[in-house]
Design an enzyme around this catalytic site. Sequence first.
Site, PDB file in Angstrom:
ATOM      1  N   SER A 164      13.698  -6.663   0.992  1.00  0.00           N
ATOM      2  CA  SER A 164      14.087  -8.066   0.796  1.00  0.00           C
ATOM      3  C   SER A 164      14.688  -8.314  -0.581  1.00  0.00           C
ATOM      4  CB  SER A 164      12.890  -8.985   0.989  1.00  0.00           C
ATOM      5  OG  SER A 164      11.903  -8.683   0.039  1.00  0.00           O
ATOM      6  N   ASP A 165      14.425  -7.407  -1.510  1.00  0.00           N
ATOM      7  CA  ASP A 165      14.991  -7.549  -2.847  1.00  0.00           C
ATOM      8  C   ASP A 165      14.997  -6.175  -3.495  1.00  0.00           C
ATOM      9  OD1 ASP A 165      12.015  -8.668  -2.760  1.00  0.00           O
ATOM     10  OD2 ASP A 165      12.256  -7.561  -4.624  1.00  0.00           O
ATOM     11  N   ARG A 221       1.513  -3.154  10.225  1.00  0.00           N
ATOM     12  CA  ARG A 221       2.000  -4.199   9.320  1.00  0.00           C
ATOM     13  C   ARG A 221       3.519  -4.265   9.411  1.00  0.00           C
ATOM     14  NH1 ARG A 221       3.046  -6.933   4.803  1.00  0.00           N
ATOM     15  NH2 ARG A 221       4.205  -5.861   3.171  1.00  0.00           N
ATOM     16  N   HIS A 278     -13.861 -14.901   9.214  1.00  0.00           N
ATOM     17  CA  HIS A 278     -12.467 -15.325   9.060  1.00  0.00           C
ATOM     18  C   HIS A 278     -11.669 -15.382  10.351  1.00  0.00           C
ATOM     19  CE1 HIS A 278     -13.982 -13.490   5.337  1.00  0.00           C
ATOM     20  NE2 HIS A 278     -13.477 -14.577   4.818  1.00  0.00           N
ATOM     21  N   GLY A 290       6.522  -6.131   7.320  1.00  0.00           N
ATOM     22  CA  GLY A 290       6.649  -6.930   6.106  1.00  0.00           C
ATOM     23  C   GLY A 290       7.947  -6.706   5.377  1.00  0.00           C
ATOM     24  N   SER A 291       7.954  -7.158   4.138  1.00  0.00           N
ATOM     25  CA  SER A 291       9.127  -6.960   3.300  1.00  0.00           C
ATOM     26  C   SER A 291       8.699  -6.214   2.040  1.00  0.00           C
ATOM     27  CB  SER A 291       9.774  -8.298   2.939  1.00  0.00           C
ATOM     28  OG  SER A 291       8.877  -9.060   2.178  1.00  0.00           O
ATOM     29  N   GLU A 345       5.398  -3.088  -2.110  1.00  0.00           N
ATOM     30  CA  GLU A 345       4.841  -4.224  -1.376  1.00  0.00           C
ATOM     31  C   GLU A 345       3.400  -4.383  -1.843  1.00  0.00           C
ATOM     32  OE1 GLU A 345       2.250  -2.197   0.205  1.00  0.00           O
ATOM     33  OE2 GLU A 345       2.661  -3.142   2.143  1.00  0.00           O
ATOM     34  N   MET A 346       2.555  -5.109  -1.120  1.00  0.00           N
ATOM     35  CA  MET A 346       1.244  -5.392  -1.692  1.00  0.00           C
ATOM     36  C   MET A 346       0.065  -5.246  -0.720  1.00  0.00           C
ATOM     37  SD  MET A 346       2.349  -8.618  -4.117  1.00  0.00           S
ATOM     38  CE  MET A 346       1.014  -8.360  -5.262  1.00  0.00           C
ATOM     39  N   GLU A 347       0.255  -4.565   0.393  1.00  0.00           N
ATOM     40  CA  GLU A 347      -0.806  -4.555   1.406  1.00  0.00           C
ATOM     41  C   GLU A 347      -1.174  -3.201   2.016  1.00  0.00           C
ATOM     42  OE1 GLU A 347       1.853  -6.709   1.576  1.00  0.00           O
ATOM     43  OE2 GLU A 347       0.850  -8.552   0.978  1.00  0.00           O
ATOM     44  N   ARG A 365       5.263 -16.720  10.269  1.00  0.00           N
ATOM     45  CA  ARG A 365       6.103 -15.628  10.764  1.00  0.00           C
ATOM     46  C   ARG A 365       5.491 -15.068  12.059  1.00  0.00           C
ATOM     47  NH1 ARG A 365      10.248 -12.357   8.549  1.00  0.00           N
ATOM     48  NH2 ARG A 365      11.463 -14.187   8.281  1.00  0.00           N
ATOM     49  N   GLY A 379       2.813 -10.819   6.875  1.00  0.00           N
ATOM     50  CA  GLY A 379       2.002 -11.488   5.863  1.00  0.00           C
ATOM     51  C   GLY A 379       1.821 -12.968   6.173  1.00  0.00           C
ATOM     52  N   ARG A 392      20.014 -10.692   6.919  1.00  0.00           N
ATOM     53  CA  ARG A 392      18.549 -10.748   6.810  1.00  0.00           C
ATOM     54  C   ARG A 392      17.932 -10.830   8.209  1.00  0.00           C
ATOM     55  NH1 ARG A 392      18.394 -14.161   2.597  1.00  0.00           N
ATOM     56  NH2 ARG A 392      18.180 -16.029   3.837  1.00  0.00           N
ATOM     57  N   ARG A 419      -8.550 -21.076   8.514  1.00  0.00           N
ATOM     58  CA  ARG A 419      -7.725 -21.054   7.290  1.00  0.00           C
ATOM     59  C   ARG A 419      -6.222 -21.023   7.592  1.00  0.00           C
ATOM     60  NH1 ARG A 419     -10.191 -19.067   2.192  1.00  0.00           N
ATOM     61  NH2 ARG A 419     -12.399 -19.204   2.587  1.00  0.00           N
TER      62      ARG A 419
HETATM   63  N1  HPA Z   1       7.071  -6.810  -5.232  1.00  0.00           N
HETATM   64  C1  HPA Z   1       5.964  -6.793  -4.508  1.00  0.00           C
HETATM   65  N2  HPA Z   1       5.927  -7.080  -3.221  1.00  0.00           N
HETATM   66  C2  HPA Z   1       7.088  -7.399  -2.630  1.00  0.00           C
HETATM   67  C3  HPA Z   1       8.282  -7.445  -3.320  1.00  0.00           C
HETATM   68  C4  HPA Z   1       8.275  -7.115  -4.688  1.00  0.00           C
HETATM   69  O1  HPA Z   1       9.315  -7.129  -5.360  1.00  0.00           O
HETATM   70  N3  HPA Z   1       9.264  -7.818  -2.450  1.00  0.00           N
HETATM   71  C5  HPA Z   1       8.663  -7.993  -1.257  1.00  0.00           C
HETATM   72  N4  HPA Z   1       7.345  -7.746  -1.358  1.00  0.00           N
END
Ligand code: HPA
Length: 237
Positions: free
Chosen positions: A207-208, A90, A6, A92-93, A183-185, A27, A23, A221, A46
């Site tokens: 971010s939210d 990392r 990769h 990220g948000s 988050e997811m990582e 960015r 991510g 932001r 990729r």
């Molecule tokens: N969920 C998962 N990952 C995220 C979120 C979320 O609300 N916001 C930013 N990354």
Amino acid sequence: MIPTPHIELTDPNLLGKTVLMPGDPLRAEYIANTYLDNVVKINHIRNMFGFTGSYKGKKITVMGSGMGMPSIGIYSYELFAFYNIEQIIRIGSCGSYSESAKLYDVIVVEDAFSESSFAKTAFGYEENIIGSSQSTLHDLIHAADQLQYPILKGRIHSSDVFYRSNGNVMKDVAQKYDCLAVEMESFALFANAKKLGKKAGCILTVSDSLVTNEATTAQERQNSFNKMMEIALEAAI
Ligand code: HPA
């Protein structure tokens, strides 16, 4: 240098010792063009773009990780195991689980809880919480102190899913495991670093929010993103 599935470097000397990983590969491009000098593109497989440049005279790389643990799991493993990268941070948000983590706050991640099978499947790790590296964590906190930027420190949830209708994530995860945000990582990144004897850390902006309906502006932001980037860059050098 032999390419991995990769990552294909155009020159073996093109990587710094620390890789900052947002991510989104675009960015990564924005960060490189905004904060680094003498930028060279190092990977385009990729479209997972990576760039090396210098920050205050030190060589540093920024490369996208993609979204989710399978994706960051692949890129961080290859960078650590096959390209001699010592540290990945990392950037990220995240979505806030807590009233104390407000929109655009910056969070330095101490450890990550996950229900993901990533660490067990990959390495037989049974634990569902994996820490960031102590020295990376220390460097991020120290950089924030030096810059006098307020941060939150704590545990986050690394989730395998963004959209869910099953269960009550606030009760089943946020409160049970004391997670500030989602988050997811990070969990996969930290598992790889632990297995390979490398260093990993994570810094996030909120971010939210899953608890409030706050409204903010594009300027806020951008300000919070800039603060997170300065902390990560100072910690990396
Ligand atoms: N969920 C998962 N990952 C995220 C979120 C979320 O609300 N916001 C930013 N990354």
